[in-house]
Design a protein around this motif. Structure first.
Motif, PDB file in Angstrom:
ATOM      1  N   VAL A 121      10.704  -2.041   2.338  1.00  0.00           N
ATOM      2  CA  VAL A 121      11.625  -1.803   3.449  1.00  0.00           C
ATOM      3  C   VAL A 121      10.903  -2.079   4.770  1.00  0.00           C
ATOM      4  CG1 VAL A 121      13.089  -0.108   4.625  1.00  0.00           C
ATOM      5  CG2 VAL A 121      12.976  -0.128   2.120  1.00  0.00           C
ATOM      6  N   GLU A 122       9.790  -1.406   4.976  1.00  0.00           N
ATOM      7  CA  GLU A 122       8.996  -1.649   6.178  1.00  0.00           C
ATOM      8  C   GLU A 122       8.087  -2.850   5.918  1.00  0.00           C
ATOM      9  OE1 GLU A 122       7.270   1.516   9.116  1.00  0.00           O
ATOM     10  OE2 GLU A 122       5.855   1.265   7.464  1.00  0.00           O
ATOM     11  N   ARG A 123       7.839  -3.639   6.971  1.00  0.00           N
ATOM     12  CA  ARG A 123       6.967  -4.805   6.826  1.00  0.00           C
ATOM     13  C   ARG A 123       6.006  -4.860   8.000  1.00  0.00           C
ATOM     14  NH1 ARG A 123       9.122  -9.443   9.578  1.00  0.00           N
ATOM     15  NH2 ARG A 123      10.942  -8.797  10.743  1.00  0.00           N
ATOM     16  N   TRP A 124       4.792  -5.326   7.709  1.00  0.00           N
ATOM     17  CA  TRP A 124       3.721  -5.408   8.686  1.00  0.00           C
ATOM     18  C   TRP A 124       3.089  -6.795   8.654  1.00  0.00           C
ATOM     19  CZ3 TRP A 124       1.689  -1.304  11.712  1.00  0.00           C
ATOM     20  CH2 TRP A 124       2.269  -0.049  11.466  1.00  0.00           C
ATOM     21  N   LEU A 125       2.643  -7.251   9.810  1.00  0.00           N
ATOM     22  CA  LEU A 125       1.803  -8.441   9.935  1.00  0.00           C
ATOM     23  C   LEU A 125       0.615  -8.026  10.776  1.00  0.00           C
ATOM     24  CD1 LEU A 125       1.061 -11.460   9.700  1.00  0.00           C
ATOM     25  CD2 LEU A 125       2.472 -11.839  11.743  1.00  0.00           C
ATOM     26  N   ILE A 126      -0.579  -8.143  10.215  1.00  0.00           N
ATOM     27  CA  ILE A 126      -1.806  -7.795  10.920  1.00  0.00           C
ATOM     28  C   ILE A 126      -2.649  -9.056  11.037  1.00  0.00           C
ATOM     29  CG2 ILE A 126      -3.894  -6.387  10.886  1.00  0.00           C
ATOM     30  CD1 ILE A 126      -2.244  -4.376   9.137  1.00  0.00           C
ATOM     31  N   GLN A 127      -2.846  -9.519  12.259  1.00  0.00           N
ATOM     32  CA  GLN A 127      -3.625 -10.730  12.510  1.00  0.00           C
ATOM     33  C   GLN A 127      -4.947 -10.327  13.156  1.00  0.00           C
ATOM     34  OE1 GLN A 127      -0.479 -12.584  14.859  1.00  0.00           O
ATOM     35  NE2 GLN A 127      -0.367 -14.185  13.309  1.00  0.00           N
ATOM     36  N   LEU A 128      -6.045 -10.827  12.602  1.00  0.00           N
ATOM     37  CA  LEU A 128      -7.399 -10.523  13.067  1.00  0.00           C
ATOM     38  C   LEU A 128      -8.083 -11.806  13.509  1.00  0.00           C
ATOM     39  CD1 LEU A 128      -8.450  -8.481   9.904  1.00  0.00           C
ATOM     40  CD2 LEU A 128      -7.690  -7.493  12.081  1.00  0.00           C
ATOM     41  N   HIS A 158       6.282   5.716   0.598  1.00  0.00           N
ATOM     42  CA  HIS A 158       6.929   4.426   0.333  1.00  0.00           C
ATOM     43  C   HIS A 158       5.853   3.338   0.351  1.00  0.00           C
ATOM     44  CE1 HIS A 158       7.008   2.521   4.425  1.00  0.00           C
ATOM     45  NE2 HIS A 158       6.756   3.759   4.768  1.00  0.00           N
ATOM     46  N   TYR A 159       6.250   2.115   0.029  1.00  0.00           N
ATOM     47  CA  TYR A 159       5.336   0.986  -0.080  1.00  0.00           C
ATOM     48  C   TYR A 159       5.800  -0.159   0.827  1.00  0.00           C
ATOM     49  CZ  TYR A 159       3.649   3.333  -4.276  1.00  0.00           C
ATOM     50  OH  TYR A 159       3.113   4.242  -5.155  1.00  0.00           O
ATOM     51  N   PRO A 160       5.234  -0.277   2.029  1.00  0.00           N
ATOM     52  CA  PRO A 160       5.580  -1.409   2.887  1.00  0.00           C
ATOM     53  C   PRO A 160       4.916  -2.687   2.380  1.00  0.00           C
ATOM     54  CG  PRO A 160       3.828  -0.156   3.893  1.00  0.00           C
ATOM     55  CD  PRO A 160       4.228   0.595   2.651  1.00  0.00           C
ATOM     56  N   THR A 161       5.468  -3.817   2.771  1.00  0.00           N
ATOM     57  CA  THR A 161       4.786  -5.079   2.525  1.00  0.00           C
ATOM     58  C   THR A 161       3.898  -5.357   3.733  1.00  0.00           C
ATOM     59  OG1 THR A 161       6.620  -6.351   3.436  1.00  0.00           O
ATOM     60  CG2 THR A 161       6.600  -6.013   1.058  1.00  0.00           C
ATOM     61  N   VAL A 162       2.685  -5.816   3.464  1.00  0.00           N
ATOM     62  CA  VAL A 162       1.709  -6.036   4.529  1.00  0.00           C
ATOM     63  C   VAL A 162       1.044  -7.393   4.319  1.00  0.00           C
ATOM     64  CG1 VAL A 162      -0.333  -5.137   5.721  1.00  0.00           C
ATOM     65  CG2 VAL A 162       1.240  -3.535   4.574  1.00  0.00           C
ATOM     66  N   ARG A 163       1.056  -8.192   5.366  1.00  0.00           N
ATOM     67  CA  ARG A 163       0.308  -9.454   5.362  1.00  0.00           C
ATOM     68  C   ARG A 163      -0.828  -9.290   6.364  1.00  0.00           C
ATOM     69  NH1 ARG A 163       0.385 -14.793   3.873  1.00  0.00           N
ATOM     70  NH2 ARG A 163      -0.487 -16.279   5.368  1.00  0.00           N
ATOM     71  N   VAL A 205       0.856  -1.174   0.000  1.00  0.00           N
ATOM     72  CA  VAL A 205       0.000   0.000   0.000  1.00  0.00           C
ATOM     73  C   VAL A 205       0.899   1.234   0.000  1.00  0.00           C
ATOM     74  CG1 VAL A 205      -0.179   0.079   2.539  1.00  0.00           C
ATOM     75  CG2 VAL A 205      -1.987   1.090   1.140  1.00  0.00           C
ATOM     76  N   GLU A 206       0.427   2.297  -0.588  1.00  0.00           N
ATOM     77  CA  GLU A 206       1.207   3.536  -0.571  1.00  0.00           C
ATOM     78  C   GLU A 206       1.014   4.239   0.764  1.00  0.00           C
ATOM     79  OE1 GLU A 206       1.870   7.667  -3.089  1.00  0.00           O
ATOM     80  OE2 GLU A 206       0.347   6.255  -3.739  1.00  0.00           O
TER      81      GLU A 206
END
Length: 149
Positions: free
Chosen positions: A139-146, A58-63, A12-13
């Motif tokens: 560069v930045e990475r996220w993990l979002i667990q619901l 920037h565009y982080p990777t997000v799971r 995502v931007e």
């Protein structure tokens, strides 16, 4: 034992240092969630999550993962920060920039309502070094667990 129901891997931007996990219907807007004073990383509420990055442009990777119960294991190792919060979600969500550029994927929410959230972010120090307008990817990475309450 909890089971992984569905997941999306997306990007995502980040604009103005922020992005959202937003209901597709947009009847409730996560961008309107109250931002705490001082340093913050994530806010949850009606319509999704408002997320704060260490940089802008920037565009982080997000799971994003949807579980039927509390995800197993300790997801804290390997992450700069891990937060526990809640949000209220309708039937479908997606990543979105603050100016409404959408991620490529959507995640179906079979049980609309309040969900627990574990949000983990990594590589914040590297991300903070990105210059404005860098538009770097991954560069930045996220993990979002619901998972439902």
């Amino acid at each position: 034992m909890s089971r992984l129901i569905a997941a999306i891997d997306d990007t995502v931007e980040v604009e103005y240092g922020q992005f959202v996990l937003q209901e597709v219907s947009m009847s409730r807007n996560a961008l309107g969630l109250p931002v705490p004073t001082g340093s913050w990383t994530a806010v949850g509420g009606a319509g999704g999550l408002l997320l704060h990055s260490s940089a802008t442009d920037h565009y982080p990777t997000v799971r994003v993962e949807l579980w039927d119960g509390t995800p197993p294991g300790d997801e804290r190792s390997g992450w700069a920060e891990v937060l526990e919060l809640t949000c209220d979600l309708a039937t479908e969500v997606r990543l979105q920039s603050v100016t409404a550029t959408f991620g490529e994927h959507t995640l179906q929410i079979p049980r609309p309502g309040v969900h627990h959230v574990r949000a983990a972010v990594g590589n914040q120090s590297d991300t903070a070094e990105l210059g404005e307008g860098s538009f770097e990817t991954g560069v930045e990475r996220w993990l979002i667990q619901l998972w439902p309450v």
